[in-house]
Enzyme design. Structure first.
Site, PDB file in Angstrom:
ATOM      1  N   ARG A  88      19.337  22.769  29.090  1.00 27.71           N
ATOM      2  CA  ARG A  88      18.740  24.087  28.854  1.00 27.71           C
ATOM      3  C   ARG A  88      19.356  25.180  29.715  1.00 27.71           C
ATOM      4  NH1 ARG A  88      14.904  20.101  28.071  1.00 27.71           N
ATOM      5  NH2 ARG A  88      13.839  20.339  26.074  1.00 27.71           N
ATOM      6  N   HIS A 111      24.416  12.150  23.375  1.00 26.80           N
ATOM      7  CA  HIS A 111      22.961  11.993  23.454  1.00 26.80           C
ATOM      8  C   HIS A 111      22.525  10.619  22.918  1.00 26.80           C
ATOM      9  CE1 HIS A 111      18.828  13.130  23.718  1.00 26.80           C
ATOM     10  NE2 HIS A 111      19.073  14.420  23.885  1.00 26.80           N
ATOM     11  N   ASP A 152      11.381  12.903  31.048  1.00 27.72           N
ATOM     12  CA  ASP A 152      12.343  13.824  30.439  1.00 27.72           C
ATOM     13  C   ASP A 152      12.932  14.526  31.644  1.00 27.72           C
ATOM     14  OD1 ASP A 152      13.872  15.377  28.869  1.00 27.72           O
ATOM     15  OD2 ASP A 152      12.240  16.424  27.848  1.00 27.72           O
ATOM     16  N   GLU A 185      21.869  10.885  29.085  1.00 29.18           N
ATOM     17  CA  GLU A 185      22.847  11.940  28.817  1.00 29.18           C
ATOM     18  C   GLU A 185      23.617  12.254  30.095  1.00 29.18           C
ATOM     19  OE1 GLU A 185      20.188  15.112  27.100  1.00 29.18           O
ATOM     20  OE2 GLU A 185      18.885  13.379  27.022  1.00 29.18           O
TER      21      GLU A 185
HETATM   22  C1  GLA Z   1      17.041  16.099  26.061  1.00 27.17           C
HETATM   23  C2  GLA Z   1      15.971  16.978  26.590  1.00 27.17           C
HETATM   24  C3  GLA Z   1      14.692  16.695  25.881  1.00 27.17           C
HETATM   25  C4  GLA Z   1      14.860  16.827  24.395  1.00 27.17           C
HETATM   26  C5  GLA Z   1      16.022  15.994  23.939  1.00 27.17           C
HETATM   27  C6  GLA Z   1      16.367  16.248  22.513  1.00 27.17           C
HETATM   28  O1  GLA Z   1      16.772  14.780  26.353  1.00 27.17           O
HETATM   29  O2  GLA Z   1      15.822  16.825  27.979  1.00 27.17           O
HETATM   30  O3  GLA Z   1      13.700  17.561  26.328  1.00 27.17           O
HETATM   31  O4  GLA Z   1      15.082  18.164  24.064  1.00 27.17           O
HETATM   32  O5  GLA Z   1      17.165  16.291  24.684  1.00 27.17           O
HETATM   33  O6  GLA Z   1      15.445  15.740  21.632  1.00 27.17           O
END
Ligand code: GLA
Length: 369
Positions: free
Chosen positions: A110, A205, A273, A335
């Site tokens: 982000r 991803h 997350d 990731e």
């Molecule tokens: C990353 C982000 C999550 C989500 C995924 C996509 O893992 O950290 O919040 O947006 O990508 O689904």
């Protein structure tokens, strides 16, 4: 036997050994297979599927839509082969439920308010999650149909992306290469060159599930990270790094994923997350290892960048994977990247791709079974 016969015998022997070596070499060479086939059609465009299979019968498949990693097939301890990725069966589904095992870029994670500066110039890029730019925005790498080919047993995907298309500065030429070694290591390399200063922080991803079960509860994860990032409500980084010590975030000596999720829910109220800050490490050491004691399958992840995002989604309702209908914690996303929102925080790293320069980043996944 006279001396000449001995010499003749030696020569015959050497020739036989060389011939055998050549046959073995040829066999090995022939066994490594590279295949291109039609996957399906998306918006009237042919979507291709590329597959590499090594000498051990381990294979990877990648499709041209979103440079999506479609399969990582390898056996369990009893020789039963399975795809350890959460894959969707059609381009339509892949685009309806994005990011699953797709190529992410120009910037993973982000960007606060879709705003950043390079060398004193402020840029605003398209936002796609409230005010935030997630995973390269609405026209990121995962939305592109890539030009694919097989070159020397490598899968090569290329794309020119205009600044006007994804709103990032600079027209960029990107090349994504996939290889598969005989030691069962799959490697993706992202290379890019731009005609103006821009940002480049790609990732893959991948969502893994190493077992035949429909969740990852029996699996355990090790991450070489002493710290993770504090996140704001909108999941953008606050800039602060927090020690994992003594918390559910601590994967340094390995942790069962179910225990971790339960612990997270009890202590912080949500599942993982998270952005892990990877410790300084030698290139030959993995940044993370996912293992499944039941199947005996293991994947180690290698990267020379400083972050790993770990995501164990609670809600996969309505997503149809090849292994079945989506249920909570069916897979775990990892990731490998540079810390997200990089230009907005001191000490996060450097993801600037200067005009005219080429930069390359690799992530490797070693399968063991
Ligand atoms: C990353 C982000 C999550 C989500 C995924 C996509 O893992 O950290 O919040 O947006 O990508 O689904």
């Amino acid at each position: 036997m006279d001396w000449t016969s001995v010499q003749k015998n030696i020569i015959i022997h050497i020739k036989a050994v060389s011939k055998l070596k050549f046959i073995i070499f040829k066999e090995r060479f022939i066994k490594m297979q590279a295949k291109k086939e039609l996957f399906d059609k998306y918006n009237d465009q042919d979507i291709q599927k590329f597959t590499l299979t090594n000498d051990n019968g381990v294979s990877i498949s990648v499709i041209s839509l979103g440079a999506t990693w479609q399969a990582f097939n390898f056996p369990d301890k009893n020789g039963k082969t399975a795809n350890v990725l959460l894959s969707q069966a059609s381009s339509k589904e892949i685009m309806a439920n994005q990011y699953f095992c797709q190529a992410i870029g120009r910037t993973a994670g982000r960007i606060t308010n879709g705003t950043f500066s390079i060398k004193g110039t402020e840029y605003h890029v398209d936002q796609n999650e409230g005010n935030t730019t997630l995973h390269g925005g609405p026209h990121g790498f995962n939305t592109q149909v890539w030009n694919g080919s097989i070159e020397d047993n490598k899968i090569v995907l290329e794309k020119h992306i205009d600044s006007s298309e994804d709103s990032f500065p600079g027209n960029i030429d990107v090349k994504i290469t996939w290889t598969l070694d005989d030691d069962n290591t799959a490697t993706v390399t992202y290379s890019a060159k731009s005609d103006a200063d821009t940002l480049f922080n790609p990732t893959q991803h991948a969502y893994f599930n190493l077992s035949d079960a429909n969740n990852v509860y029996g699996q355990s994860l090790t991450i070489d990270a002493d710290n993770y990032l504090e996140l704001n409500k909108d999941k953008t980084p606050s800039g602060k790094m927090i020690s994992v010590a003594g918390s559910a975030y601590d994967f340094r000596s390995g942790q069962n994923i179910k225990n971790g999720i339960d612990d997270m829910k009890a202590s912080v109220g949500h599942t993982y997350d998270e952005v892990y800050v990877i410790n300084d490490h030698k290139a030959e050491n993995p940044i993370a290892t996912l293992s499944d004691p039941d199947s005996g399958r293991q994947v180690s992840i290698f990267s020379n960048r400083n972050a790993l995002v770990v995501f164990t989604p609670d809600d996969l309702d309505g997503v149809k994977f090849e292994r079945g209908a989506g249920v909570p914690h069916m897979g775990i996303a990892t990731e490998a990247q540079t810390l997200p929102d990089t230009p907005n925080h001191k000490g996060f790293g450097d993801i600037v791709l200067p005009a005219g320069e080429e930069k390359s980043y690799s992530i490797s996944y070693k399968a063991e079974f």
